[in-house]
Design an enzyme around this catalytic site. Sequence first.
Site, PDB file in Angstrom:
ATOM      1  N   LYS A  99      -0.549  -4.219  -3.303  1.00 36.84           N
ATOM      2  CA  LYS A  99      -1.844  -3.635  -2.927  1.00 36.84           C
ATOM      3  C   LYS A  99      -1.918  -2.236  -3.532  1.00 36.84           C
ATOM      4  O   LYS A  99      -1.437  -1.270  -2.961  1.00 36.84           O
ATOM      5  CB  LYS A  99      -2.008  -3.556  -1.409  1.00 36.84           C
ATOM      6  CG  LYS A  99      -3.359  -2.988  -0.968  1.00 36.84           C
ATOM      7  CD  LYS A  99      -3.472  -2.945   0.545  1.00 36.84           C
ATOM      8  CE  LYS A  99      -4.811  -2.378   0.964  1.00 36.84           C
ATOM      9  NZ  LYS A  99      -4.951  -0.942   0.627  1.00 36.84           N
ATOM     10  N   GLN A 126      -8.430   2.610   0.233  1.00 39.57           N
ATOM     11  CA  GLN A 126      -9.659   2.518   1.006  1.00 39.57           C
ATOM     12  C   GLN A 126      -9.988   3.870   1.639  1.00 39.57           C
ATOM     13  O   GLN A 126      -9.097   4.670   1.920  1.00 39.57           O
ATOM     14  CB  GLN A 126      -9.545   1.471   2.128  1.00 39.57           C
ATOM     15  CG  GLN A 126      -9.652   0.039   1.656  1.00 39.57           C
ATOM     16  CD  GLN A 126      -8.487  -0.383   0.796  1.00 39.57           C
ATOM     17  OE1 GLN A 126      -7.331  -0.172   1.145  1.00 39.57           O
ATOM     18  NE2 GLN A 126      -8.773  -0.951  -0.362  1.00 39.57           N
ATOM     19  N   SER A 158       0.819  -1.212   0.000  1.00 36.32           N
ATOM     20  CA  SER A 158       0.000   0.000   0.000  1.00 36.32           C
ATOM     21  C   SER A 158       0.856   1.267   0.000  1.00 36.32           C
ATOM     22  O   SER A 158       1.554   1.547  -0.970  1.00 36.32           O
ATOM     23  CB  SER A 158      -0.959  -0.039   1.194  1.00 36.32           C
ATOM     24  OG  SER A 158      -1.952   0.944   1.081  1.00 36.32           O
TER      25      SER A 158
END
Length: 416
Positions: free
Chosen positions: A350, A354, A325
Amino acid sequence: MEQNGYQYSENLPPKKEDGHKFIKGALLGALLVCLVIAAGTALGFVKIGPKVQGVSSVAGGEQVVDDATETKLELIQALIDRYYLHDIDKDAQKEYLYLGYVAGLGDQYSTYYDEEETKQLMEDTEGTFSGIGATMTLEESTGLVEVVNVYPDSPAEKGGLKDGDKIYQVDGEDIAGQDLSEVVAKIKGEKGTDVSLSVYRGDDMEEKELTFTRDTIEKATVEYEMKENHVGYLKITEFDDVTYDQYVNAMDDLENQGMERLIIDLRSNPGGNVSTVCDILKTLLPKGMIVYTEDKNGEKTEYKNDEDHTFDKPLVVMVNGNSASASEIFTGAVQDYGLATIVGTQTYGKGVVQQLIDLQDGTCLKLTVSQYYTPKGRSINGVGIEPDEIVEYEENKEDPNADNQLDRAMEIVQQK
């Protein structure tokens, strides 16, 4: 009559008005939550207005909560009320309705957080909490929780907890198979109270019983030291609200010590706030794109560096399969600009973002809302970032502190 061990009846119990209201209200509430999301910063905490008007179906698709769904759930609730042996926790049923509704997306990153989980999540994001001071991960093969980082001068360190310890009980309760957030919630608690952990230690799985007194903890997300030949070493464990200030303080100290080269270690860094990693990258990158995201409608959000702060010293960034991420945003950016040599193993992959959405009742929704791209337009979702030099980690049982990846990074940065 009984068939195959189950009680069976052709006559269904009458509808219960309370059950009907509970199911309809819970499901429609969850539906409206999914529909009305205010615009906000990625990974920010976005509020949703309490009143929603003019919403009759799922936008752009088939209605999920239709009459047939409501009727079936009413039937299930009626059967539970009539036949279920044990006491029924209606509040828990409601929470699992919301949880299951989001789980139906089939997205491992989207989930619903109840009130207690939301409180813990906000503490984690802010970087301060009441606990023992240790970072943990779930070991999927055993269901045990492994300690990956003990904070210096924390209750965990003072109580004898060590990196690599595997927790199997909290206050005498077996935790194998529980979700990581559940275990962490049990370990956290009010400042000044005690918590006991049962752990396995070492290859021989020696059992240890440890007790800790909880205290207010600021996450130590940055560790650093000056190594030989004026090589600065800076490890970022995650990107939280407190990370930027810790990073700046560490860099200032290393510069004051005469740093000539730098290694930034992002191994096993799971990510964190997009805003935090972008703020850190602004201190290293030239003027231009840092990262951009694209949502389901193709709308782009760009994060740029408005000034030139190009890092002009030799730089190596270390990664591994657990670097994910925000760590990959960092790695992708410095790699695209040619500022660093990436050393280690393929990152996690990733490449989606979100958003935390406030549901106005103490709970929240974490929802995947966009995909991100590196400055050169690379999407690493499901692929990861390939290092410039692949170096597999080799465990040295005779010397637990040995780190062949770091040794290689030291060699590379001193050759630049």
